[in-house]
Design a protein around this motif. Structure first.
Motif, PDB file in Angstrom:
ATOM      1  N   HIS A  91       3.016  -3.750 -26.745  1.00 17.93           N
ATOM      2  CA  HIS A  91       4.185  -3.315 -27.504  1.00 17.93           C
ATOM      3  C   HIS A  91       4.068  -3.876 -28.922  1.00 17.93           C
ATOM      4  N   PHE A  92       3.732  -3.016 -29.847  1.00 18.68           N
ATOM      5  CA  PHE A  92       3.568  -3.442 -31.245  1.00 18.68           C
ATOM      6  C   PHE A  92       4.899  -3.991 -31.755  1.00 18.68           C
ATOM      7  N   PRO A  93       4.898  -5.116 -32.468  1.00 18.65           N
ATOM      8  CA  PRO A  93       3.701  -5.760 -33.017  1.00 18.65           C
ATOM      9  C   PRO A  93       3.186  -6.982 -32.260  1.00 18.65           C
ATOM     10  N   ASN A  94       3.914  -7.452 -31.185  1.00 17.19           N
ATOM     11  CA  ASN A  94       3.523  -8.780 -30.703  1.00 17.19           C
ATOM     12  C   ASN A  94       3.805  -9.069 -29.225  1.00 17.19           C
ATOM     13  N   ARG A  95       4.111  -8.053 -28.418  1.00 18.52           N
ATOM     14  CA  ARG A  95       4.449  -8.314 -27.011  1.00 18.52           C
ATOM     15  C   ARG A  95       3.517  -7.534 -26.089  1.00 18.52           C
ATOM     16  N   ILE A  96       3.105  -8.182 -24.986  1.00 16.71           N
ATOM     17  CA  ILE A  96       2.207  -7.551 -24.017  1.00 16.71           C
ATOM     18  C   ILE A  96       2.816  -7.678 -22.623  1.00 16.71           C
ATOM     19  N   THR A  97       2.945  -6.550 -21.944  1.00 18.21           N
ATOM     20  CA  THR A  97       3.454  -6.521 -20.572  1.00 18.21           C
ATOM     21  C   THR A  97       2.290  -6.259 -19.618  1.00 18.21           C
ATOM     22  N   VAL A  98       2.209  -7.068 -18.569  1.00 18.26           N
ATOM     23  CA  VAL A  98       1.127  -6.946 -17.597  1.00 18.26           C
ATOM     24  C   VAL A  98       1.737  -6.774 -16.208  1.00 18.26           C
ATOM     25  N   ARG A  99       1.314  -5.748 -15.498  1.00 13.25           N
ATOM     26  CA  ARG A  99       1.743  -5.546 -14.114  1.00 13.25           C
ATOM     27  C   ARG A  99       0.570  -5.821 -13.184  1.00 13.25           C
ATOM     28  N   ILE A 100       0.802  -6.663 -12.197  1.00 14.09           N
ATOM     29  CA  ILE A 100      -0.248  -6.991 -11.244  1.00 14.09           C
ATOM     30  C   ILE A 100       0.303  -6.874  -9.830  1.00 14.09           C
ATOM     31  N   ARG A 101      -0.589  -6.606  -8.877  1.00 17.79           N
ATOM     32  CA  ARG A 101      -0.193  -6.474  -7.479  1.00 17.79           C
ATOM     33  C   ARG A 101      -1.161  -7.249  -6.598  1.00 17.79           C
ATOM     34  N   GLU A 102      -0.662  -7.655  -5.463  1.00 16.24           N
ATOM     35  CA  GLU A 102      -1.520  -8.339  -4.496  1.00 16.24           C
ATOM     36  C   GLU A 102      -2.246  -7.316  -3.640  1.00 16.24           C
ATOM     37  N   LYS A 103      -3.542  -7.525  -3.446  1.00 11.94           N
ATOM     38  CA  LYS A 103      -4.328  -6.714  -2.527  1.00 11.94           C
ATOM     39  C   LYS A 103      -4.243  -7.378  -1.151  1.00 11.94           C
ATOM     40  N   TYR A 104      -3.677  -6.665  -0.202  1.00 10.72           N
ATOM     41  CA  TYR A 104      -3.411  -7.271   1.095  1.00 10.72           C
ATOM     42  C   TYR A 104      -4.592  -7.121   2.048  1.00 10.72           C
ATOM     43  N   GLU A 105      -4.814  -8.167   2.816  1.00 13.90           N
ATOM     44  CA  GLU A 105      -5.833  -8.102   3.859  1.00 13.90           C
ATOM     45  C   GLU A 105      -5.395  -7.103   4.920  1.00 13.90           C
ATOM     46  N   CYS A 106      -6.341  -6.252   5.355  1.00  9.30           N
ATOM     47  CA  CYS A 106      -6.021  -5.220   6.336  1.00  9.30           C
ATOM     48  C   CYS A 106      -6.903  -5.294   7.576  1.00  9.30           C
ATOM     49  N   TYR A 107      -8.219  -5.287   7.344  1.00  8.97           N
ATOM     50  CA  TYR A 107      -9.171  -5.191   8.439  1.00  8.97           C
ATOM     51  C   TYR A 107     -10.280  -6.211   8.248  1.00  8.97           C
ATOM     52  N   ALA A 108     -10.872  -6.634   9.368  1.00  9.77           N
ATOM     53  CA  ALA A 108     -11.936  -7.631   9.315  1.00  9.77           C
ATOM     54  C   ALA A 108     -13.138  -7.108  10.108  1.00  9.77           C
ATOM     55  N   PHE A 109     -14.209  -6.774   9.405  1.00 10.14           N
ATOM     56  CA  PHE A 109     -15.443  -6.328  10.057  1.00 10.14           C
ATOM     57  C   PHE A 109     -16.229  -7.564  10.490  1.00 10.14           C
ATOM     58  N   VAL A 110     -16.584  -7.621  11.756  1.00 12.07           N
ATOM     59  CA  VAL A 110     -17.231  -8.814  12.290  1.00 12.07           C
ATOM     60  C   VAL A 110     -18.740  -8.599  12.383  1.00 12.07           C
ATOM     61  N   LYS A 111     -19.482  -9.643  11.996  1.00 13.85           N
ATOM     62  CA  LYS A 111     -20.939  -9.623  12.088  1.00 13.85           C
ATOM     63  C   LYS A 111     -21.436 -11.061  12.135  1.00 13.85           C
ATOM     64  N   ASP A 112     -22.241 -11.369  13.165  1.00  8.59           N
ATOM     65  CA  ASP A 112     -22.852 -12.702  13.314  1.00  8.59           C
ATOM     66  C   ASP A 112     -21.819 -13.820  13.200  1.00  8.59           C
ATOM     67  N   GLY A 113     -20.666 -13.596  13.798  1.00  8.59           N
ATOM     68  CA  GLY A 113     -19.635 -14.635  13.821  1.00  8.59           C
ATOM     69  C   GLY A 113     -18.838 -14.768  12.538  1.00  8.59           C
ATOM     70  N   LYS A 114     -19.109 -13.915  11.563  1.00  9.06           N
ATOM     71  CA  LYS A 114     -18.372 -13.941  10.301  1.00  9.06           C
ATOM     72  C   LYS A 114     -17.436 -12.737  10.224  1.00  9.06           C
ATOM     73  N   TYR A 115     -16.302 -12.925   9.594  1.00 13.65           N
ATOM     74  CA  TYR A 115     -15.333 -11.850   9.426  1.00 13.65           C
ATOM     75  C   TYR A 115     -15.270 -11.465   7.948  1.00 13.65           C
ATOM     76  N   TYR A 116     -15.639 -10.228   7.669  1.00 12.63           N
ATOM     77  CA  TYR A 116     -15.624  -9.709   6.303  1.00 12.63           C
ATOM     78  C   TYR A 116     -14.290  -8.979   6.124  1.00 12.63           C
ATOM     79  N   VAL A 117     -13.391  -9.635   5.427  1.00 13.70           N
ATOM     80  CA  VAL A 117     -12.015  -9.156   5.315  1.00 13.70           C
ATOM     81  C   VAL A 117     -11.914  -8.128   4.195  1.00 13.70           C
ATOM     82  N   ILE A 118     -11.405  -6.954   4.544  1.00  9.65           N
ATOM     83  CA  ILE A 118     -11.312  -5.846   3.603  1.00  9.65           C
ATOM     84  C   ILE A 118      -9.863  -5.663   3.171  1.00  9.65           C
ATOM     85  N   GLY A 119      -9.665  -5.480   1.884  1.00 10.69           N
ATOM     86  CA  GLY A 119      -8.326  -5.275   1.353  1.00 10.69           C
ATOM     87  C   GLY A 119      -7.925  -3.821   1.392  1.00 10.69           C
ATOM     88  N   ASP A 120      -6.695  -3.543   0.974  1.00  8.89           N
ATOM     89  CA  ASP A 120      -6.190  -2.177   1.012  1.00  8.89           C
ATOM     90  C   ASP A 120      -6.826  -1.279  -0.037  1.00  8.89           C
TER      91      ASP A 120
END
Length: 278
Positions: A91-120
């Motif tokens: 917003h000229f001349p001096n203000r900045i608005t930032v929108r951020i969101r959390e990526k939520y954990e949904c699914y966990a692919f398992v391999k060799d005892g490790k869980y690869y957590v996938i976000g939305d």
């Protein structure tokens, strides 16, 4: 004449200096407005840290030359990849608005005892030794897929042979999320009989529901969307061939989703069908 020219040049220089100082003062960043959507206490704290860091390091910096990539870098560093920038407004001349969101954990692919957590958003959010969700409970465990071990932040993908099955899984995910049914599922396992002839090869999704009900999708790669929709609707409505079922039957029943006579069908059984592998 020389004296007059000197005075003019001196006046111009003074004017430019004053102008630059004034312009820089007017166009220096005076406010970062951080608006965030975060469900976990940890990410709420991260969002507050992002606000504090931007204020400490970048307030009073020149508005016009400030790079938006600076904000995305700060967000990634402070949140470990769990927050993403969805919008930056200057917003000229001096203000900045930032929108951020959390990526939520949904699914966990398992391999060799490790869980690869996938976000939305389909990226790898974390690699864990246990299947735990960052907010509460567990992620839906996904087994049977072959994949290279991805790094955190990368888009998750599987082997070329299983790419169609993975697309079918994504179609199933979409229906599960739309029905807000993820909390009812504990595990999805993919089985491939491994026959080279695709006409004779059989593949399956086996879905374990938390109440005890199990669902099998036969050849999930074929007519994937229709099978995914029928899987969810059969579970929610309790309507399937072989008799309807209610809450009590969900603790021990079995549903088979398959194509029969050119149509996708849902069959319920109280007893485990003989041709089930898992």
């Amino acid at each position: 004449m020389r004296s007059k020219k000197f005075v003019i040049i001196y006046a111009v220089v003074i004017f430019l200096i004053v102008f630059l100082i004034t312009f820089n003062s007017v166009c220096s960043i005076s406010q970062f407005e951080i608006r965030f959507e975060a469900g976990s206490a940890e990410m709420q704290t991260s969002a507050e840290n992002i606000q504090a860091r931007l204020d400490d390091e970048y307030l009073k910096k020149n508005f016009l030359f400030f790079k938006e990539s600076t904000i995305t870098s700060v967000v990634a560093e402070e949140s470990g990849g769990y927050l993403e920038v969805t919008e930056i407004e200057k917003h000229f001349p001096n203000r900045i608005t930032v929108r951020i969101r959390e990526k939520y954990e949904c699914y966990a692919f398992v391999k060799d005892g490790k869980y690869y957590v996938i976000g939305d958003d389909g990226t790898v959010l974390a690699i864990k030794d246990q299947n735990v969700n960052n907010i509460a409970g567990r992620n839906v465990e996904i087994a049977g897929f072959q994949f290279e071990e991805p790094a955190v932040g990368e888009v998750f993908s599987v082997s070329a042979r299983q790419s169609q099955a993975y697309d079918a899984l994504l179609a199933l995910f979409e229906q599960i999320e739309a029905a807000q049914m993820r909390g009812n599922i504990s595990k999805i396992e993919y089985y491939d009989m491994g026959v080279s002839d695709p006409q004779k090869n059989f593949t399956y999704f086996y879905i374990d529901c938390i109440e005890g009900l199990r669902i099998r999708i036969v050849k999930p790669e074929q007519n994937a969307e229709a099978k995914a929709k029928l899987t969810v609707s059969s579970y929610l409505s309790g309507d399937a061939e072989g008799g309807g079922f209610g809450d009590a039957e969900r603790t021990y029943g079995y549903i088979t989703i398959q194509e029969s006579g050119g149509a996708v069908t849902s069959v319920y059984s109280q007893e485990k069908p003989n041709d089930w592998i898992a």
